[in-house]
Scaffold this motif. Structure first.
Motif, PDB file in Angstrom:
ATOM      1  N   GLY A  51      60.215  61.970  14.971  1.00  0.00           N
ATOM      2  CA  GLY A  51      61.180  61.323  14.539  1.00  0.00           C
ATOM      3  C   GLY A  51      62.394  59.732  14.742  1.00  0.00           C
ATOM      4  N   GLU A  52      61.328  59.216  14.562  1.00  0.00           N
ATOM      5  CA  GLU A  52      61.065  57.488  14.399  1.00  0.00           C
ATOM      6  C   GLU A  52      60.280  56.801  13.938  1.00  0.00           C
ATOM      7  OE1 GLU A  52      63.407  56.201  17.968  1.00  0.00           O
ATOM      8  OE2 GLU A  52      60.521  56.276  19.696  1.00  0.00           O
ATOM      9  N   ALA A  53      61.210  55.598  13.454  1.00  0.00           N
ATOM     10  CA  ALA A  53      59.731  54.517  12.878  1.00  0.00           C
ATOM     11  C   ALA A  53      60.248  53.156  13.483  1.00  0.00           C
ATOM     12  CB  ALA A  53      59.332  55.317  11.694  1.00  0.00           C
ATOM     13  N   CYS A  54      59.640  52.170  13.033  1.00  0.00           N
ATOM     14  CA  CYS A  54      59.707  50.799  13.323  1.00  0.00           C
ATOM     15  C   CYS A  54      59.753  50.107  11.574  1.00  0.00           C
ATOM     16  CB  CYS A  54      59.199  50.070  14.374  1.00  0.00           C
ATOM     17  SG  CYS A  54      57.320  49.793  14.609  1.00  0.00           S
ATOM     18  N   GLU A  63      54.069  47.907  -0.007  1.00  0.00           N
ATOM     19  CA  GLU A  63      53.457  47.041   0.353  1.00  0.00           C
ATOM     20  C   GLU A  63      54.682  45.735   0.223  1.00  0.00           C
ATOM     21  OE1 GLU A  63      49.953  46.227  -2.154  1.00  0.00           O
ATOM     22  OE2 GLU A  63      49.210  48.011  -1.066  1.00  0.00           O
ATOM     23  N   VAL A  64      55.767  46.013   0.822  1.00  0.00           N
ATOM     24  CA  VAL A  64      56.780  44.858   0.835  1.00  0.00           C
ATOM     25  C   VAL A  64      56.451  44.211   2.472  1.00  0.00           C
ATOM     26  CG1 VAL A  64      57.858  46.177  -1.042  1.00  0.00           C
ATOM     27  CG2 VAL A  64      58.207  47.021   0.940  1.00  0.00           C
ATOM     28  N   SER A  65      57.721  42.877   1.878  1.00  0.00           N
ATOM     29  CA  SER A  65      57.589  42.357   3.413  1.00  0.00           C
ATOM     30  C   SER A  65      58.380  42.967   4.632  1.00  0.00           C
ATOM     31  CB  SER A  65      58.171  40.428   3.378  1.00  0.00           C
ATOM     32  OG  SER A  65      59.520  41.261   2.541  1.00  0.00           O
ATOM     33  N   GLN A  66      58.331  42.660   5.689  1.00  0.00           N
ATOM     34  CA  GLN A  66      59.243  43.126   6.923  1.00  0.00           C
ATOM     35  C   GLN A  66      60.429  43.091   6.047  1.00  0.00           C
ATOM     36  OE1 GLN A  66      57.995  43.193  10.327  1.00  0.00           O
ATOM     37  NE2 GLN A  66      56.151  43.426  10.016  1.00  0.00           N
ATOM     38  N   PRO A  67      61.425  42.009   5.643  1.00  0.00           N
ATOM     39  CA  PRO A  67      62.838  41.718   5.667  1.00  0.00           C
ATOM     40  C   PRO A  67      63.133  42.477   4.250  1.00  0.00           C
ATOM     41  CG  PRO A  67      61.578  39.931   5.499  1.00  0.00           C
ATOM     42  CD  PRO A  67      60.725  40.665   5.593  1.00  0.00           C
ATOM     43  N   THR A  68      62.272  42.664   3.360  1.00  0.00           N
ATOM     44  CA  THR A  68      62.655  43.700   2.528  1.00  0.00           C
ATOM     45  C   THR A  68      62.737  45.402   3.080  1.00  0.00           C
ATOM     46  OG1 THR A  68      61.914  42.375   0.689  1.00  0.00           O
ATOM     47  CG2 THR A  68      61.781  44.218   0.168  1.00  0.00           C
ATOM     48  N   SER A  70      63.696  46.213   5.795  1.00  0.00           N
ATOM     49  CA  SER A  70      65.213  45.485   6.724  1.00  0.00           C
ATOM     50  C   SER A  70      66.358  45.971   5.824  1.00  0.00           C
ATOM     51  CB  SER A  70      64.962  44.798   7.763  1.00  0.00           C
ATOM     52  OG  SER A  70      63.777  44.392   8.503  1.00  0.00           O
ATOM     53  N   HIS A  71      65.784  45.342   4.793  1.00  0.00           N
ATOM     54  CA  HIS A  71      67.140  45.055   4.278  1.00  0.00           C
ATOM     55  C   HIS A  71      67.436  46.809   3.484  1.00  0.00           C
ATOM     56  CE1 HIS A  71      69.834  45.029   0.053  1.00  0.00           C
ATOM     57  NE2 HIS A  71      69.293  45.890  -0.196  1.00  0.00           N
ATOM     58  N   HIS A  72      66.421  47.528   2.903  1.00  0.00           N
ATOM     59  CA  HIS A  72      66.460  49.300   2.074  1.00  0.00           C
ATOM     60  C   HIS A  72      67.187  49.843   3.790  1.00  0.00           C
ATOM     61  CE1 HIS A  72      65.132  48.759  -1.459  1.00  0.00           C
ATOM     62  NE2 HIS A  72      64.445  48.041  -1.423  1.00  0.00           N
ATOM     63  N   LEU A  73      66.196  49.185   5.277  1.00  0.00           N
ATOM     64  CA  LEU A  73      67.038  50.306   6.374  1.00  0.00           C
ATOM     65  C   LEU A  73      68.531  49.753   6.357  1.00  0.00           C
ATOM     66  CD1 LEU A  73      63.940  49.919   8.270  1.00  0.00           C
ATOM     67  CD2 LEU A  73      64.524  52.018   7.622  1.00  0.00           C
ATOM     68  N   GLY A  88      63.529  45.732  22.881  1.00  0.00           N
ATOM     69  CA  GLY A  88      62.413  44.716  22.566  1.00  0.00           C
ATOM     70  C   GLY A  88      62.626  43.989  21.871  1.00  0.00           C
ATOM     71  N   THR A  89      61.265  43.252  20.256  1.00  0.00           N
ATOM     72  CA  THR A  89      61.327  43.149  19.540  1.00  0.00           C
ATOM     73  C   THR A  89      61.783  43.426  18.626  1.00  0.00           C
ATOM     74  OG1 THR A  89      59.390  42.650  19.376  1.00  0.00           O
ATOM     75  CG2 THR A  89      60.761  40.357  20.758  1.00  0.00           C
ATOM     76  N   TRP A  90      61.819  45.097  18.277  1.00  0.00           N
ATOM     77  CA  TRP A  90      61.659  45.758  16.908  1.00  0.00           C
ATOM     78  C   TRP A  90      63.141  46.497  17.335  1.00  0.00           C
ATOM     79  CZ3 TRP A  90      58.390  44.622  14.070  1.00  0.00           C
ATOM     80  CH2 TRP A  90      57.117  43.614  14.645  1.00  0.00           C
ATOM     81  N   VAL A  91      63.375  47.216  16.088  1.00  0.00           N
ATOM     82  CA  VAL A  91      64.303  48.297  15.958  1.00  0.00           C
ATOM     83  C   VAL A  91      63.736  49.613  15.343  1.00  0.00           C
ATOM     84  CG1 VAL A  91      66.420  48.659  14.620  1.00  0.00           C
ATOM     85  CG2 VAL A  91      65.979  46.369  15.230  1.00  0.00           C
ATOM     86  N   TRP A  92      64.174  50.159  15.787  1.00  0.00           N
ATOM     87  CA  TRP A  92      63.295  51.758  15.424  1.00  0.00           C
ATOM     88  C   TRP A  92      64.706  52.399  15.454  1.00  0.00           C
ATOM     89  CZ3 TRP A  92      58.595  53.361  16.594  1.00  0.00           C
ATOM     90  CH2 TRP A  92      58.137  52.701  17.777  1.00  0.00           C
TER      91      TRP A  92
END
Length: 349
Positions: A51-54, A63-68, A70-73, A88-92
């Protein structure tokens, strides 16, 4: 000469409309969803096994960058659809509890309906219903009462009428309704007869020739996951298990992405046995094992039943490759179930 009747405003229409403040709030949420990538992200999170994803999981979707990503999330989180937790270093991310039911409805009912509407836009059906439906239903009830031991004609007629009404509400081609009603009513009456004569069998008990276990698969539309799971169980177990499937809000037809997967199992996806069916209490009473997939709390909980909830993605919105991946996951789960119910059965591919 044609007389034009002036239009007079009806205050009751305006009074029943959603309030302006509520409309603003809902529109903001809908605006956040009005992006294909965000919808895919929401779907991936809602159907993830835990029920979760990072962010790193979701970046693969477009196939987009992680900052992109993060913006949508962040957009989805700002309107309250998602919750987040840093580890830690990841947001779920996970769907906010208040929105879980709404997200399920969006993905399992609204989205497939929108796709179906687009596929068939502009297509007018030339099919019509029967001129005397009531007479057809009465004849059908008489036939079922004779075929199912312990069933009275009055009971059969009640179930036939209820079944016809339920199937008519979900849509579909009217000319086929009576034929579909026969299959659905037969199933319901058979389940009711089993409930009346049920002995002391325990939930999930081992199979015998006289009392094969009955398994009920339930999802929202009964047009994808539950149909695939039922077809897979029948493929492996044959008549050693009684298989049922149903939907809390059944769709009009099996999803197009699922039809080729059913055909590979030698199941006619448009056949009379595969149409989406409403969930009934009798189906739950007759079942030994009830397996739900994304239908929330709508399935009644009854004593003496074995319940499982399978968190599996919805093939209705998946690509062909994604639908096959969902099929493979269901296949593994069904094999485990068969081994549990029928330990002497040797499974083959």
């Amino acid at each position: 000469m044609t007389t034009t009747v002036p239009c007079t405003a009806n205050p009751a229409v305006v009074e029943r409309a959603i309030g302006a403040d509520a409309a603003d709030a809902v529109a903001a949420t809908l605006k956040a969803l009005a992006d294909p990538l965000r919808l895919r992200m929401l779907s991936a999170i809602a159907t993830a096994p835990d029920g979760e994803a990072c962010v790193c999981d979701l970046a693969e979707l477009g196939e987009v960058s992680q900052p992109t990503v993060s913006h949508h999330l962040k957009v989805l989180r700002d309107v309250g659809l998602l919750e987040s937790e840093r580890r830690g270093t990841w947001v779920w991310y996970r769907v906010a509890p208040a929105y879980r039911g709404a997200v399920t409805t969006l993905l399992d009912r609204f989205a497939p309906a929108a796709l179906e509407s687009r596929r068939h836009a502009g297509r007018a059906s030339a099919m019509h219903g029967l001129a005397d439906v009531e007479r057809e239903l009465e004849d059908l009830a008489g036939s079922l009462a004779q075929r199912i031991p312990g069933t009275t004609r009055d009971e059969a007629l009640r179930v036939v009428r209820e079944s016809y009404t339920s199937l008519a509400r979900r849509g579909g081609i009217p000319v086929y309704l009576v034929a579909l009603t026969e299959h659905f009513a037969y199933q319901r009456l058979t389940d009711a007869a089993k409930s009346r004569t049920a002995g002391s069998r325990t939930a999930g008990s081992r199979a015998t020739a006289e009392h094969p276990p009955q398994v009920l698969f339930v999802c929202v539309g009964n047009a994808g996951r539950s149909q695939l799971a039922a077809a897979l169980l029948e493929h492996y177990a044959g008549d050693r298990v009684v298989v049922r499937s149903a939907g809390s809000m059944p769709a009009a037809n099996v999803h197009d992405t699922v039809k080729p997967l059913l055909a590979e199992l030698d199941v006619d996806p448009d056949g009379a046995t595969m149409f989406p069916k409403p969930l009934t209490d009798d189906a739950v009473r007759a079942a030994d094992v009830v397996i739900t997939m994304g239908c929330g709390d709508v399935c009644p909980v009854m004593a003496g039943k074995r319940y499982e909830d399978w968190v599996v993605g919805d093939p209705a919105l998946a690509s062909p490759a994604g639908a096959r991946a969902i099929r493979d996951e269901l296949d593994a789960r069904v094999r485990t179930l068969v081994h549990d119910l029928l330990p002497d059965l040797q499974l083959t591919d």
